[in-house]
Design a protein around this motif. Structure first.
Motif, PDB file in Angstrom:
ATOM      1  N   ASN A   1      16.049  -7.987  13.260  1.00  0.00           N
ATOM      2  CA  ASN A   1      16.994  -6.941  12.879  1.00  0.00           C
ATOM      3  C   ASN A   1      16.285  -5.764  12.200  1.00  0.00           C
ATOM      4  OD1 ASN A   1      16.396  -8.104  10.415  1.00  0.00           O
ATOM      5  ND2 ASN A   1      18.446  -8.884  10.043  1.00  0.00           N
ATOM      6  N   VAL A   2      14.957  -5.732  12.298  1.00  0.00           N
ATOM      7  CA  VAL A   2      14.162  -4.600  11.816  1.00  0.00           C
ATOM      8  C   VAL A   2      13.190  -4.213  12.929  1.00  0.00           C
ATOM      9  CG1 VAL A   2      14.333  -5.357   9.406  1.00  0.00           C
ATOM     10  CG2 VAL A   2      12.324  -5.983  10.749  1.00  0.00           C
ATOM     11  N   PRO A   3      12.706  -2.972  12.905  1.00  0.00           N
ATOM     12  CA  PRO A   3      11.734  -2.570  13.931  1.00  0.00           C
ATOM     13  C   PRO A   3      10.445  -3.384  13.837  1.00  0.00           C
ATOM     14  CG  PRO A   3      12.630  -0.647  12.800  1.00  0.00           C
ATOM     15  CD  PRO A   3      13.090  -1.854  12.047  1.00  0.00           C
ATOM     16  N   LEU A   4       9.946  -3.799  14.977  1.00  0.00           N
ATOM     17  CA  LEU A   4       8.679  -4.514  15.052  1.00  0.00           C
ATOM     18  C   LEU A   4       7.588  -3.521  15.411  1.00  0.00           C
ATOM     19  CD1 LEU A   4       9.878  -7.664  17.034  1.00  0.00           C
ATOM     20  CD2 LEU A   4       9.546  -7.435  14.568  1.00  0.00           C
ATOM     21  N   ILE A   5       6.461  -3.586  14.692  1.00  0.00           N
ATOM     22  CA  ILE A   5       5.391  -2.620  14.906  1.00  0.00           C
ATOM     23  C   ILE A   5       4.098  -3.325  15.316  1.00  0.00           C
ATOM     24  CG2 ILE A   5       6.385  -0.921  13.318  1.00  0.00           C
ATOM     25  CD1 ILE A   5       4.268  -1.830  11.245  1.00  0.00           C
ATOM     26  N   SER A   6       3.209  -2.549  15.917  1.00  0.00           N
ATOM     27  CA  SER A   6       1.903  -3.049  16.348  1.00  0.00           C
ATOM     28  C   SER A   6       0.893  -2.900  15.208  1.00  0.00           C
ATOM     29  CB  SER A   6       1.427  -2.247  17.557  1.00  0.00           C
ATOM     30  OG  SER A   6       1.170  -0.903  17.164  1.00  0.00           O
ATOM     31  N   TYR A   7      -0.288  -3.478  15.418  1.00  0.00           N
ATOM     32  CA  TYR A   7      -1.367  -3.302  14.437  1.00  0.00           C
ATOM     33  C   TYR A   7      -1.732  -1.825  14.292  1.00  0.00           C
ATOM     34  CZ  TYR A   7      -2.259  -8.293  13.961  1.00  0.00           C
ATOM     35  OH  TYR A   7      -2.139  -9.632  13.667  1.00  0.00           O
ATOM     36  N   THR A   8      -1.736  -1.102  15.388  1.00  0.00           N
ATOM     37  CA  THR A   8      -2.047   0.338  15.349  1.00  0.00           C
ATOM     38  C   THR A   8      -1.042   1.075  14.480  1.00  0.00           C
ATOM     39  OG1 THR A   8      -3.033   0.218  17.553  1.00  0.00           O
ATOM     40  CG2 THR A   8      -2.374   2.408  16.760  1.00  0.00           C
ATOM     41  N   GLN A   9       0.231   0.769  14.643  1.00  0.00           N
ATOM     42  CA  GLN A   9       1.262   1.407  13.828  1.00  0.00           C
ATOM     43  C   GLN A   9       1.122   1.010  12.358  1.00  0.00           C
ATOM     44  OE1 GLN A   9       4.309  -0.106  16.526  1.00  0.00           O
ATOM     45  NE2 GLN A   9       5.144   1.979  16.650  1.00  0.00           N
ATOM     46  N   LEU A  10       0.723  -0.232  12.096  1.00  0.00           N
ATOM     47  CA  LEU A  10       0.486  -0.680  10.723  1.00  0.00           C
ATOM     48  C   LEU A  10      -0.615   0.149  10.079  1.00  0.00           C
ATOM     49  CD1 LEU A  10       0.758  -2.639   8.315  1.00  0.00           C
ATOM     50  CD2 LEU A  10      -0.835  -4.154   9.507  1.00  0.00           C
ATOM     51  N   VAL A  11      -1.708   0.335  10.785  1.00  0.00           N
ATOM     52  CA  VAL A  11      -2.826   1.135  10.266  1.00  0.00           C
ATOM     53  C   VAL A  11      -2.367   2.563   9.994  1.00  0.00           C
ATOM     54  CG1 VAL A  11      -5.089   2.092  10.813  1.00  0.00           C
ATOM     55  CG2 VAL A  11      -4.601  -0.311  11.301  1.00  0.00           C
ATOM     56  N   GLU A  12      -1.569   3.130  10.881  1.00  0.00           N
ATOM     57  CA  GLU A  12      -1.057   4.486  10.682  1.00  0.00           C
ATOM     58  C   GLU A  12      -0.208   4.578   9.415  1.00  0.00           C
ATOM     59  OE1 GLU A  12       0.950   5.286  14.370  1.00  0.00           O
ATOM     60  OE2 GLU A  12      -0.938   5.651  15.443  1.00  0.00           O
ATOM     61  N   LEU A  13       0.635   3.581   9.179  1.00  0.00           N
ATOM     62  CA  LEU A  13       1.450   3.575   7.963  1.00  0.00           C
ATOM     63  C   LEU A  13       0.587   3.449   6.714  1.00  0.00           C
ATOM     64  CD1 LEU A  13       4.509   1.422   9.073  1.00  0.00           C
ATOM     65  CD2 LEU A  13       4.575   3.788   8.279  1.00  0.00           C
ATOM     66  N   ILE A  14      -0.435   2.622   6.769  1.00  0.00           N
ATOM     67  CA  ILE A  14      -1.331   2.462   5.626  1.00  0.00           C
ATOM     68  C   ILE A  14      -2.060   3.769   5.331  1.00  0.00           C
ATOM     69  CG2 ILE A  14      -3.450   1.312   4.827  1.00  0.00           C
ATOM     70  CD1 ILE A  14      -2.414  -1.219   6.333  1.00  0.00           C
ATOM     71  N   GLU A  15      -2.526   4.444   6.370  1.00  0.00           N
ATOM     72  CA  GLU A  15      -3.216   5.723   6.183  1.00  0.00           C
ATOM     73  C   GLU A  15      -2.277   6.795   5.654  1.00  0.00           C
ATOM     74  OE1 GLU A  15      -4.840   6.432  10.080  1.00  0.00           O
ATOM     75  OE2 GLU A  15      -6.692   5.356   9.611  1.00  0.00           O
ATOM     76  N   LYS A  16      -1.026   6.767   6.071  1.00  0.00           N
ATOM     77  CA  LYS A  16      -0.056   7.780   5.675  1.00  0.00           C
ATOM     78  C   LYS A  16       0.430   7.594   4.233  1.00  0.00           C
ATOM     79  CE  LYS A  16       4.346   9.712   7.219  1.00  0.00           C
ATOM     80  NZ  LYS A  16       5.444   9.601   8.179  1.00  0.00           N
ATOM     81  N   HIS A  17       0.391   6.348   3.755  1.00  0.00           N
ATOM     82  CA  HIS A  17       0.891   6.038   2.419  1.00  0.00           C
ATOM     83  C   HIS A  17      -0.208   5.390   1.584  1.00  0.00           C
ATOM     84  CE1 HIS A  17       4.442   6.021   5.092  1.00  0.00           C
ATOM     85  NE2 HIS A  17       4.950   6.729   4.108  1.00  0.00           N
ATOM     86  N   PRO A  18      -1.020   6.206   0.913  1.00  0.00           N
ATOM     87  CA  PRO A  18      -2.161   5.659   0.164  1.00  0.00           C
ATOM     88  C   PRO A  18      -1.748   4.780  -1.030  1.00  0.00           C
ATOM     89  CG  PRO A  18      -1.956   8.018  -0.202  1.00  0.00           C
ATOM     90  CD  PRO A  18      -0.969   7.649   0.853  1.00  0.00           C
ATOM     91  N   LYS A  19      -0.555   4.940  -1.536  1.00  0.00           N
ATOM     92  CA  LYS A  19      -0.084   4.108  -2.646  1.00  0.00           C
ATOM     93  C   LYS A  19       0.558   2.861  -2.044  1.00  0.00           C
ATOM     94  CE  LYS A  19       3.069   3.976  -6.541  1.00  0.00           C
ATOM     95  NZ  LYS A  19       4.163   4.651  -7.235  1.00  0.00           N
ATOM     96  N   SER A  20      -0.049   1.710  -2.293  1.00  0.00           N
ATOM     97  CA  SER A  20       0.503   0.473  -1.726  1.00  0.00           C
ATOM     98  C   SER A  20       0.604  -0.607  -2.787  1.00  0.00           C
ATOM     99  CB  SER A  20      -0.332  -0.011  -0.541  1.00  0.00           C
ATOM    100  OG  SER A  20      -1.608  -0.360  -0.976  1.00  0.00           O
ATOM    101  N   ILE A  21       1.539  -1.507  -2.541  1.00  0.00           N
ATOM    102  CA  ILE A  21       1.774  -2.654  -3.408  1.00  0.00           C
ATOM    103  C   ILE A  21       1.690  -3.879  -2.525  1.00  0.00           C
ATOM    104  CG2 ILE A  21       3.445  -3.806  -4.907  1.00  0.00           C
ATOM    105  CD1 ILE A  21       4.702  -0.955  -5.310  1.00  0.00           C
ATOM    106  N   GLY A  22       0.796  -4.808  -2.884  1.00  0.00           N
ATOM    107  CA  GLY A  22       0.620  -5.967  -2.009  1.00  0.00           C
ATOM    108  C   GLY A  22       0.816  -7.255  -2.730  1.00  0.00           C
TER     109      GLY A  22
END
Length: 91
Positions: free
Chosen positions: A70-91
Motif C-alpha cells: 500500500n506504499v510505492p515500491l522503489i528500486s536501489y537506484t531510487q533509494l540512492v537518489e533519495l539518500i543523495e537528495k536528503h543529506p539529513k537522515s535518521i537510521g
C-alpha cells in the motif's frame, strides 16, 4: 524547512522504529528496508504522516507481490537518489 530521510530496517515489534515513524512529519520521507517492509502489512500510514516508500527487492524477497503493497515500491537506484537528495537522515 528541515526534511529528514528516515530509514526503518526493523519490523513492527521494534519500539524504536515505531517512535521514528510516529515522530516523522509530513515533509519527511520514510524508507522501509529489510524487515522494515513488514510495516506495510501493518498499514504503515496509520503510524506516520511522512511520505513512505519501501525497497521493492526486500518486499519481494519476503514472498510478497507488488499488489500486496500500500506504499510505492522503489528500486536501489531510487533509494540512492533519495539518500543523495536528503543529506539529513535518521537510521
Amino acid at each position: 524547512m528541515n526534511v529528514a530521510l528516515i530509514i526503518v530496517k526493523y519490523g513492527p515489534n521494534n519500539p524504536a522504529e515505531r517512535i521514528k515513524l510516529e515522530s516523522a512529519t509530513e515533509s519527511d520521507y520514510v524508507i522501509l528496508l529489510q524487515n522494515g517492509v513488514y510495516w506495510i502489512l501493518q498499514n504503515v500510514k496509520e503510524h506516520t504522516k511522512a511520505n513512505v516508500y519501501a525497497l521493492k527487492d526486500d518486499f519481494l524477497a519476503r514472498g510478497y507481490d507488488e499488489s500486496n503493497s500500500n506504499v510505492p515500491l522503489i528500486s536501489y537506484t531510487q533509494l540512492v537518489e533519495l539518500i543523495e537528495k536528503h543529506p539529513k537522515s535518521i537510521g
